[in-house]
Each structure stands twice: as structure tokens, then as C-alpha cells.
Design an enzyme around this catalytic site. Structure first.
Site, PDB file in Angstrom:
ATOM      1  N   LEU A  83       0.844  -1.209   0.000  1.00  0.00           N
ATOM      2  CA  LEU A  83       0.000   0.000   0.000  1.00  0.00           C
ATOM      3  C   LEU A  83       0.876   1.256   0.000  1.00  0.00           C
ATOM      4  N   GLU A  98       3.729   4.024  -0.425  1.00  0.00           N
ATOM      5  CA  GLU A  98       4.638   4.404  -1.517  1.00  0.00           C
ATOM      6  C   GLU A  98       5.685   5.374  -0.977  1.00  0.00           C
ATOM      7  N   PRO A  99       6.753   5.593  -1.729  1.00  0.00           N
ATOM      8  CA  PRO A  99       7.795   6.488  -1.217  1.00  0.00           C
ATOM      9  C   PRO A  99       7.233   7.862  -0.809  1.00  0.00           C
ATOM     10  N   ILE A 133       7.739  -2.556   2.452  1.00  0.00           N
ATOM     11  CA  ILE A 133       6.795  -3.660   2.405  1.00  0.00           C
ATOM     12  C   ILE A 133       7.364  -4.880   3.136  1.00  0.00           C
ATOM     13  N   THR A 134       6.724  -5.235   4.248  1.00  0.00           N
ATOM     14  CA  THR A 134       7.139  -6.411   5.028  1.00  0.00           C
ATOM     15  C   THR A 134       7.010  -7.665   4.160  1.00  0.00           C
ATOM     16  N   CYS A 137      -8.504  -3.904   5.470  1.00  0.00           N
ATOM     17  CA  CYS A 137      -7.455  -4.884   5.846  1.00  0.00           C
ATOM     18  C   CYS A 137      -6.646  -4.342   7.027  1.00  0.00           C
ATOM     19  N   GLU A 152       1.171   0.704  10.050  1.00  0.00           N
ATOM     20  CA  GLU A 152      -0.274   0.431  10.192  1.00  0.00           C
ATOM     21  C   GLU A 152      -1.046   1.667  10.638  1.00  0.00           C
ATOM     22  N   THR A 204       0.291   5.685  11.895  1.00  0.00           N
ATOM     23  CA  THR A 204       1.120   6.119  13.031  1.00  0.00           C
ATOM     24  C   THR A 204       0.230   6.366  14.257  1.00  0.00           C
ATOM     25  N   ASP A 243      -0.164   9.084  15.830  1.00  0.00           N
ATOM     26  CA  ASP A 243      -0.946  10.322  15.689  1.00  0.00           C
ATOM     27  C   ASP A 243      -2.095  10.156  14.699  1.00  0.00           C
TER      28      ASP A 243
HETATM   29  P1  TGC Z   1     -11.496   8.139   4.245  1.00  0.00           P
HETATM   30  O1  TGC Z   1     -12.268   9.083   3.347  1.00  0.00           O
HETATM   31  O2  TGC Z   1     -11.554   8.363   5.703  1.00  0.00           O
HETATM   32  O3  TGC Z   1     -11.945   6.647   3.943  1.00  0.00           O
HETATM   33  C1  TGC Z   1     -12.050   6.129   2.633  1.00  0.00           C
HETATM   34  C2  TGC Z   1     -13.013   4.954   2.680  1.00  0.00           C
HETATM   35  O4  TGC Z   1     -12.500   3.936   3.537  1.00  0.00           O
HETATM   36  C3  TGC Z   1     -13.400   3.701   4.659  1.00  0.00           C
HETATM   37  N1  TGC Z   1     -12.535   3.482   5.826  1.00  0.00           N
HETATM   38  C4  TGC Z   1     -12.381   2.295   6.418  1.00  0.00           C
HETATM   39  N2  TGC Z   1     -12.937   1.106   6.190  1.00  0.00           N
HETATM   40  C5  TGC Z   1     -12.560   0.067   6.994  1.00  0.00           C
HETATM   41  N3  TGC Z   1     -11.636   0.200   7.962  1.00  0.00           N
HETATM   42  C6  TGC Z   1     -11.040   1.374   8.220  1.00  0.00           C
HETATM   43  N4  TGC Z   1     -10.120   1.487   9.185  1.00  0.00           N
HETATM   44  C7  TGC Z   1     -11.409   2.493   7.438  1.00  0.00           C
HETATM   45  N5  TGC Z   1     -11.024   3.805   7.414  1.00  0.00           N
HETATM   46  C8  TGC Z   1     -11.726   4.391   6.424  1.00  0.00           C
HETATM   47  C9  TGC Z   1     -14.231   4.958   4.741  1.00  0.00           C
HETATM   48  O5  TGC Z   1     -15.463   4.682   5.359  1.00  0.00           O
HETATM   49  C10 TGC Z   1     -14.373   5.307   3.270  1.00  0.00           C
HETATM   50  O6  TGC Z   1     -15.296   4.384   2.704  1.00  0.00           O
HETATM   51  P2  TGC Z   1     -16.258   4.811   1.487  1.00  0.00           P
HETATM   52  O7  TGC Z   1     -17.016   3.569   1.173  1.00  0.00           O
HETATM   53  O8  TGC Z   1     -17.105   5.943   2.043  1.00  0.00           O
HETATM   54  O9  TGC Z   1     -15.382   5.287   0.384  1.00  0.00           O
HETATM   55  O10 TGC Z   1      -9.997   8.146   3.708  1.00  0.00           O
HETATM   56  P3  TGC Z   1      -8.846   9.210   3.830  1.00  0.00           P
HETATM   57  O11 TGC Z   1      -8.121   9.252   2.544  1.00  0.00           O
HETATM   58  O12 TGC Z   1      -9.390  10.516   4.395  1.00  0.00           O
HETATM   59  O13 TGC Z   1      -7.846   8.554   4.873  1.00  0.00           O
HETATM   60  C11 TGC Z   1      -8.133   8.409   6.181  1.00  0.00           C
HETATM   61  C12 TGC Z   1      -6.898   7.853   6.953  1.00  0.00           C
HETATM   62  C13 TGC Z   1      -5.837   8.905   7.094  1.00  0.00           C
HETATM   63  C14 TGC Z   1      -7.422   7.487   8.313  1.00  0.00           C
HETATM   64  C15 TGC Z   1      -6.316   6.616   6.234  1.00  0.00           C
HETATM   65  O14 TGC Z   1      -5.738   6.976   5.031  1.00  0.00           O
HETATM   66  C16 TGC Z   1      -5.301   5.890   7.071  1.00  0.00           C
HETATM   67  O15 TGC Z   1      -5.672   5.025   7.871  1.00  0.00           O
HETATM   68  N6  TGC Z   1      -3.994   6.187   6.900  1.00  0.00           N
HETATM   69  C17 TGC Z   1      -2.920   5.432   7.523  1.00  0.00           C
HETATM   70  C18 TGC Z   1      -2.237   4.569   6.475  1.00  0.00           C
HETATM   71  C19 TGC Z   1      -1.796   3.261   7.030  1.00  0.00           C
HETATM   72  O16 TGC Z   1      -2.193   2.814   8.099  1.00  0.00           O
HETATM   73  N7  TGC Z   1      -0.964   2.566   6.285  1.00  0.00           N
HETATM   74  C20 TGC Z   1      -0.552   1.242   6.656  1.00  0.00           C
HETATM   75  C21 TGC Z   1       0.136   0.534   5.509  1.00  0.00           C
HETATM   76  S1  TGC Z   1       0.271  -1.204   5.749  1.00  0.00           S
HETATM   77  C22 TGC Z   1       1.374  -1.407   6.975  1.00  0.00           C
HETATM   78  O17 TGC Z   1       1.852  -0.524   7.581  1.00  0.00           O
HETATM   79  C23 TGC Z   1       1.713  -2.806   7.259  1.00  0.00           C
HETATM   80  S2  TGC Z   1       2.859  -3.029   8.494  1.00  0.00           S
HETATM   81  C24 TGC Z   1       2.734  -4.702   8.523  1.00  0.00           C
HETATM   82  C25 TGC Z   1       3.517  -5.383   9.552  1.00  0.00           C
HETATM   83  O18 TGC Z   1       4.725  -5.607   9.335  1.00  0.00           O
HETATM   84  O19 TGC Z   1       2.901  -5.835  10.559  1.00  0.00           O
HETATM   85  P1  FAD Z   2       4.536  10.002   6.941  1.00  0.00           P
HETATM   86  O1  FAD Z   2       3.152   9.727   6.488  1.00  0.00           O
HETATM   87  O2  FAD Z   2       5.414  10.802   6.056  1.00  0.00           O
HETATM   88  O3  FAD Z   2       4.476  10.662   8.375  1.00  0.00           O
HETATM   89  C1  FAD Z   2       5.610  11.281   8.990  1.00  0.00           C
HETATM   90  C2  FAD Z   2       5.153  11.935  10.297  1.00  0.00           C
HETATM   91  O4  FAD Z   2       4.139  12.926  10.001  1.00  0.00           O
HETATM   92  C3  FAD Z   2       4.504  10.940  11.260  1.00  0.00           C
HETATM   93  O5  FAD Z   2       4.882  11.254  12.574  1.00  0.00           O
HETATM   94  C4  FAD Z   2       3.010  11.176  11.065  1.00  0.00           C
HETATM   95  O6  FAD Z   2       2.239  10.839  12.224  1.00  0.00           O
HETATM   96  C5  FAD Z   2       2.988  12.667  10.780  1.00  0.00           C
HETATM   97  N1  FAD Z   2       1.790  13.047  10.009  1.00  0.00           N
HETATM   98  C6  FAD Z   2       1.469  12.692   8.731  1.00  0.00           C
HETATM   99  N2  FAD Z   2       0.284  13.222   8.386  1.00  0.00           N
HETATM  100  C7  FAD Z   2      -0.171  13.886   9.466  1.00  0.00           C
HETATM  101  C8  FAD Z   2      -1.359  14.631   9.756  1.00  0.00           C
HETATM  102  N3  FAD Z   2      -2.359  14.775   8.861  1.00  0.00           N
HETATM  103  N4  FAD Z   2      -1.470  15.217  10.962  1.00  0.00           N
HETATM  104  C9  FAD Z   2      -0.502  15.066  11.905  1.00  0.00           C
HETATM  105  N5  FAD Z   2       0.638  14.364  11.704  1.00  0.00           N
HETATM  106  C10 FAD Z   2       0.787  13.787  10.502  1.00  0.00           C
HETATM  107  N6  FAD Z   2       3.439  -0.364   4.414  1.00  0.00           N
HETATM  108  C11 FAD Z   2       2.782  -1.247   3.610  1.00  0.00           C
HETATM  109  O7  FAD Z   2       1.995  -0.854   2.751  1.00  0.00           O
HETATM  110  N7  FAD Z   2       2.973  -2.592   3.758  1.00  0.00           N
HETATM  111  C12 FAD Z   2       3.824  -3.103   4.697  1.00  0.00           C
HETATM  112  O8  FAD Z   2       3.965  -4.332   4.801  1.00  0.00           O
HETATM  113  C13 FAD Z   2       4.534  -2.200   5.538  1.00  0.00           C
HETATM  114  N8  FAD Z   2       5.450  -2.679   6.425  1.00  0.00           N
HETATM  115  C14 FAD Z   2       6.223  -1.796   7.121  1.00  0.00           C
HETATM  116  C15 FAD Z   2       7.255  -2.281   7.919  1.00  0.00           C
HETATM  117  C16 FAD Z   2       8.081  -1.403   8.605  1.00  0.00           C
HETATM  118  C17 FAD Z   2       9.209  -1.934   9.423  1.00  0.00           C
HETATM  119  C18 FAD Z   2       7.838   0.000   8.546  1.00  0.00           C
HETATM  120  C19 FAD Z   2       8.688   0.962   9.321  1.00  0.00           C
HETATM  121  C20 FAD Z   2       6.817   0.500   7.759  1.00  0.00           C
HETATM  122  C21 FAD Z   2       6.002  -0.387   7.019  1.00  0.00           C
HETATM  123  N9  FAD Z   2       5.003   0.075   6.156  1.00  0.00           N
HETATM  124  C22 FAD Z   2       4.306  -0.801   5.359  1.00  0.00           C
HETATM  125  C23 FAD Z   2       4.836   1.510   5.946  1.00  0.00           C
HETATM  126  C24 FAD Z   2       4.048   2.215   7.070  1.00  0.00           C
HETATM  127  O9  FAD Z   2       2.692   1.904   7.005  1.00  0.00           O
HETATM  128  C25 FAD Z   2       4.275   3.723   6.923  1.00  0.00           C
HETATM  129  O10 FAD Z   2       5.615   3.973   7.316  1.00  0.00           O
HETATM  130  C26 FAD Z   2       3.319   4.526   7.790  1.00  0.00           C
HETATM  131  O11 FAD Z   2       1.993   4.429   7.292  1.00  0.00           O
HETATM  132  C27 FAD Z   2       3.708   6.015   7.869  1.00  0.00           C
HETATM  133  O12 FAD Z   2       4.019   6.535   6.615  1.00  0.00           O
HETATM  134  P2  FAD Z   2       5.404   7.333   6.394  1.00  0.00           P
HETATM  135  O13 FAD Z   2       6.505   6.523   6.939  1.00  0.00           O
HETATM  136  O14 FAD Z   2       5.438   7.712   4.958  1.00  0.00           O
HETATM  137  O15 FAD Z   2       5.284   8.627   7.296  1.00  0.00           O
END
Ligand code: TGC
Ligand code: FAD
Length: 390
Positions: free
Chosen positions: A135, A137-138, A167-168, A243, A369, A371, A373
Site C-alpha cells: 500500500l 509508496e515512497p 513492504i514487510t 485490511c 499500520e 502512526t 498520531d
Molecule cells: P477516508 O475518506 O476516511 O476513507 C475512505 C473509505 O474507507 C473507509 N474506511 C475504512 N474502512 C474500513 N476500515 C477502516 N479502518 C477504514 N477507514 C476508512 C471509509 O469509510 C471510506 O469508505 P467509502 O465507502 O465511504 O469510500 O480516507 P482518507 O483518505 O481521508 O484517509 C483516512 C486515513 C488517514 C485514516 C487513512 O488513510 C489511514 O488510515 N492512513 C494510515 C495509512 C496506514 O495505516 N498505512 C498502513 C500501511 S500497511 C502497513 O503498515 C503494514 S505493516 C505490517 C507489519 O509488518 O505488521
Molecule cells: P509520513 O506519512 O510521512 O508521516 C511522517 C510523520 O508525520 C509521522 O509522525 C506522522 O504521524 C505525521 N503526520 C502525517 N500526516 C499527518 C497529519 N495529517 N497530521 C498530523 N501528523 C501527521 N506499508 C505497507 O503498505 N505494507 C507493509 O507491509 C509495511 N510494512 C512496514 C514495515 C516497517 C518496518 C515499517 C517501518 C513500515 C512499514 N510500512 C508498510 C509503511 C508504514 O505503514 C508507513 O511507514 C506509515 O503508514 C507512515 O508513513 P510514512 O513513513 O510515509 O510517514
């Protein structure tokens, strides 16, 4: 390696079913016997313990809370207890199982075609295949809605171009669940298989956190995949975000495991380490204050996890509940690990005690997953009705 006694100050064990206690006992024993003896060396070498993958499969830990396809069909609380124990071993191990279960098996299970489910779920469940989730991206981490990766539809195929980062399991995965925007600007999920033309991976090196875990970049350069590799059951950002809800749930329990490991190490150390008048440091008030703070926060985290787990088992857990669980419990683990490190003095920086390994890992868990914040802002939006993201 001595068996871990557990941390159950509030007698929460009386709230768990026999099935839940069995799942925890199995995972606890596995971590004590198989993980802890090898994890320090893997952490030093920056390698993931691949030898554990078949055992994780046999024990039913992959996709443990899903139904059918050989999955263990555990309750969400039992699944949480497994994640707790795995993270007591190492966050990288829990990450591996989280990604496989919540970020790869879950979307195939929930949104995949019958053919995709038949092809992948049994192999992923047994550990014969490994998955990853692309999910981030840089340039787009917290804001995945801005993603640049594109999927253009052709007659019977899609052509992917773009980059995923952090990406893990990226380079060791047989299948990647990749999220890309189509020409209608809607996000969709695709199954990209290892070795497909135009798909390449590269590993991230120099990590001071999550060293016993593979983290990679994925790149797609005119990568053509069959239209059958589209996940047909979902479109929009809701797909990947749903997810994340599953994975954040497991992380919320995992944080308790890392915190318990650090607390237990600090408690044992404080009772035996002597300073001033040949008294154990545990006799000093400031040390007791830290230990009392730790166990109190661990208890609060356990109660929160149990309640959210029970809600999830009744289909009543909302994403915002799970954001609170992830936010609070990972913060608790970070703070417990820092205090434990302090109580161990100089020994706290040595990897054989495990505390600093957990502390460093938890910095990633705090960030990925969503942050800390971002989880706060999700809760803020829910209670005020005002989005701070726009
Ligand atoms: P937003 O407009 O709020 O939502 C878009 C659509 O998605 C729905 N939705 C959800 N549905 C299920 N579960 C959730 N947690 C949901 N959050 C939102 C929402 O209802 C809406 O649906 P629809 O049908 O109306 O279109 O979207 P937004 O662009 O404003 O973003 C909101 C925000 C900032 C909360 C979201 O982008 C977010 O959660 N950002 C954080 C990104 C993140 O967590 N990335 C993780 C990448 S994966 C990873 O880190 C794996 S680590 C793995 C490991 O090693 O364990
Ligand atoms: P940024 O989004 O650039 O955020 C930098 C700082 O700004 C953070 O402190 C954040 O809280 C703050 N910030 C950003 N926006 C706001 C706002 N609106 N208001 C206040 N503060 C804000 N991703 C995948 O898709 N798949 C994976 O398997 C996966 N595995 C990972 C494994 C590891 C070990 C790590 C470190 C990361 C992994 N990630 C994965 C990526 C991870 O989900 C992202 O690093 C995370 O979502 C934060 O994105 P970023 O690092 O680009 O930080």
C-alpha cells in the site's frame, strides 16, 4: 529457556475460554522453545527465521481467525492471544504472521474470487506460500489515497506501473496484494505473483528496528497481469483500509506481549541486582514506582484488548475501537520498554536481555499500520465529526 509465567494481575485468565487459553498456551510454548533461543542471533544478523514458517503453519497461526480453507477458525480473542505471545518473542515474528493473515489472507478471503481463494488460501495457511501487502509508496505513507501506482485495463489484463515502499516480506513473498488506482481513479487490489515480468523487489538495509524481518520496496514497470488477478469483491480505499483494521487489531494484542516481556525482565532484574547497602534495586521507591506504573499500564492494555476482542467476536467492533487499541497498546509497550531499559542500567543496552530489541522494534510498530498520531486523528474525527485530514 524457562517457561514464561505470564502477567495476569487482574485475573483476566478467568475471562478466557478453554479454547482461548489453549491457543495462548500453544503460542507461549512455541515462543519459549522455538523463538527465544534463536531470535537474538537473527536480530544480529538481520535475518528472518524462515525455519519457523512451516511450524507456524502447522500450529494454525496463519489466518487463524478465518473460516474454511484449512484455517483454525479461532475466536478473535484466541487469535489476539496468539499475536500477543508471538510479539513477546519478537515484533518481526508477529509482523510476519500479521501480514500473512490480516493483510494477505483476509483480502483474498473477503474480496477474492473462488479461484483465487482455492489457489492461495490453503497454501498461505500452511506457510507453503508467503504473502505481502503493498500500500505505502515512497511519497504516500499516512495518506495512501494519494498513491501514484496505476493499473490500466487492457482486453484481458491490467498493466501496473509504480513503486511501493517499506513492504514487510516483499522480497520473500510468492504473492503480493498490491493496491493501485485504475483509470476511474478508484483504488483496486491485485494479486501480483513472484517472477512476473516487470515486477522487481529490493530490500531495505541499515534498519535499526525490525531487524529480524524482511522489509522491501516493490517496483512495477509495465507489469502485465491477467484480469483474473484483480480482487473482484472491492473497490475504493475502503478495500486496503478494511485490511488495516484487521491487522491493527492483532498489533493491539501484540503490544501487550512485547510489554510483558520487558516488564518481566525488568522485575526479575530489579529483584536480583543489588546497589547501595547490598539491597536489591527493587527495594528503592523510585524503582517500585516504575514497576507499578508498568504493570498498571499493561493491565489497562489487557482490558482494552479483551473488550475490543469480545466486540469483534460479536461483530460489534468498529474501526475506531481498533484504532484506540492499536494506539494505546503500542504506546504502552513503547513506554514500558523504555522504563525497563532504564531499570536494567547498562545491561539494558545489551541484546541478550531482549529489552532494547523490543524497544527498537516498537518504534516501527508505533509508525506502521497508521502512526500513533493518525490513530489519534481517527478517534478525533469520530468523536467530533470533524476530519483533521482534509
Ligand atoms: P477516508 O475518506 O476516511 O476513507 C475512505 C473509505 O474507507 C473507509 N474506511 C475504512 N474502512 C474500513 N476500515 C477502516 N479502518 C477504514 N477507514 C476508512 C471509509 O469509510 C471510506 O469508505 P467509502 O465507502 O465511504 O469510500 O480516507 P482518507 O483518505 O481521508 O484517509 C483516512 C486515513 C488517514 C485514516 C487513512 O488513510 C489511514 O488510515 N492512513 C494510515 C495509512 C496506514 O495505516 N498505512 C498502513 C500501511 S500497511 C502497513 O503498515 C503494514 S505493516 C505490517 C507489519 O509488518 O505488521
Ligand atoms: P509520513 O506519512 O510521512 O508521516 C511522517 C510523520 O508525520 C509521522 O509522525 C506522522 O504521524 C505525521 N503526520 C502525517 N500526516 C499527518 C497529519 N495529517 N497530521 C498530523 N501528523 C501527521 N506499508 C505497507 O503498505 N505494507 C507493509 O507491509 C509495511 N510494512 C512496514 C514495515 C516497517 C518496518 C515499517 C517501518 C513500515 C512499514 N510500512 C508498510 C509503511 C508504514 O505503514 C508507513 O511507514 C506509515 O503508514 C507512515 O508513513 P510514512 O513513513 O510515509 O510517514
Amino acid at each position: 529457556m524457562a517457561a514464561f509465567p505470564g502477567v495476569d494481575f487482574l485475573d483476566l485468565d478467568s475471562s478466557f475460554s478453554d479454547e482461548e487459553l489453549l491457543a495462548r498456551r500453544t503460542a507461549r510454548q512455541f515462543v519459549d522453545e522455538r523463538v527465544l533461543p534463536i531470535i537474538t542471533q537473527h536480530y544480529r544478523d538481520a535475518t528472518f527465521p524462515m525455519e519457523l514458517v512451516p511450524q507456524l503453519g502447522e500450529l494454525g497461526f496463519f489466518g487463524a481467525n478465518l473460516k474454511g480453507y484449512g484455517c483454525a477458525e479461532m475466536s478473535n480473542v484466541a487469535y489476539g492471544l496468539v499475536m500477543q505471545e508471538l510479539e513477546r518473542g519478537d515484533s518481526g515474528l508477529r509482523s510476519f504472521v500479521s501480514v500473512q493473515s490480516a493483510l494477505v489472507m483476509f483480502p483474498i478471503f473477503a474480496y477474492g474470487s473462488d479461484a483465487q481463494k482455492e489457489k492461495w488460501l490453503p497454501r498461505l495457511q500452511s506457510g507453503k506460500a508467503i504473502g505481502c501487502f503493498g500500500l505505502t509508496e515512497p511519497q504516500f505513507g499516512s495518506n495512501p489515497g494519494g498513491m501514484l501506482t496505476r493499473a490500466v485495463k487492457h482486453a484481458n489484463s491490467y498493466v501496473l506501473n509504480g513503486e511501493k515502499m517499506w513492504i514487510t516480506n516483499g522480497s520473500i513473498a510468492d504473492v503480493a496484494v498490491v493496491w493501485a488506482k485504475c483509470e476511474d481513479d478508484r483504488v483496486r487490489g491485485f494479486l501480483v505473483e513472484k517472477g512476473m515480468k516487470g515486477f522487481a523487489t529490493h530490500d531495505v538495509h541499515g534498519k535499526l528496528s525490525m531487524r529480524a524481518s524482511v522489509t522491501s520496496g516493490l517496483s512495477f514497470s509495465d507489469c502485465e497481469i491477467s484480469a483474473d488477478n484483480l480482487l473482484p469483491g472491492i473497490d475504493g480505499l475502503r478495500g486496503p483500509l478494511s485490511c488495516l483494521t484487521q491487522a491493527r487489531y492483532g498489533i493491539g494484542w501484540g503490544g501487550i506481549g512485547a510489554a510483558m516481556a520487558c516488564y518481566d525482565t525488568a522485575l526479575q532484574y530489579a529483584k536480583t541486582r543489588k546497589q547501595f547497602a547490598n539491597k536489591p534495586i527493587a527495594s528503592h521507591q523510585l524503582v517500585q514506582d516504575k514497576l507499578a506504573w508498568m504493570i498498571t499500564e499493561i493491565c489497562k492494555a489487557q482490558v482494552l484488548a479483551l473488550q475490543v476482542g469480545r466486540l469483534k467476536d460479536r461483530n460489534r467492533a468498529q474501526p475506531v475501537h481498533i484504532s484506540m487499541l492499536k494506539m494505546n497498546n503500542v504506546w504502552t509497550a513503547v513506554e514500558v520498554a523504555r522504563r525497563a531499559r532504564e531499570l536494567l542500567g547498562a545491561n539494558g543496552i545489551v541484546d541478550e536481555y531482549g529489552v532494547m530489541r523490543h524497544m527498537n522494534n516498537l518504534e516501527s510498530v508505533y509508525t506502521y499500520e497508521g502512526t500513533h498520531d493518525i490513530q489519534r486523528l481517527i478517534i478525533g474525527e469520530h468523536i467530533t465529526g470533524i476530519s483533521a485530514f482534509a
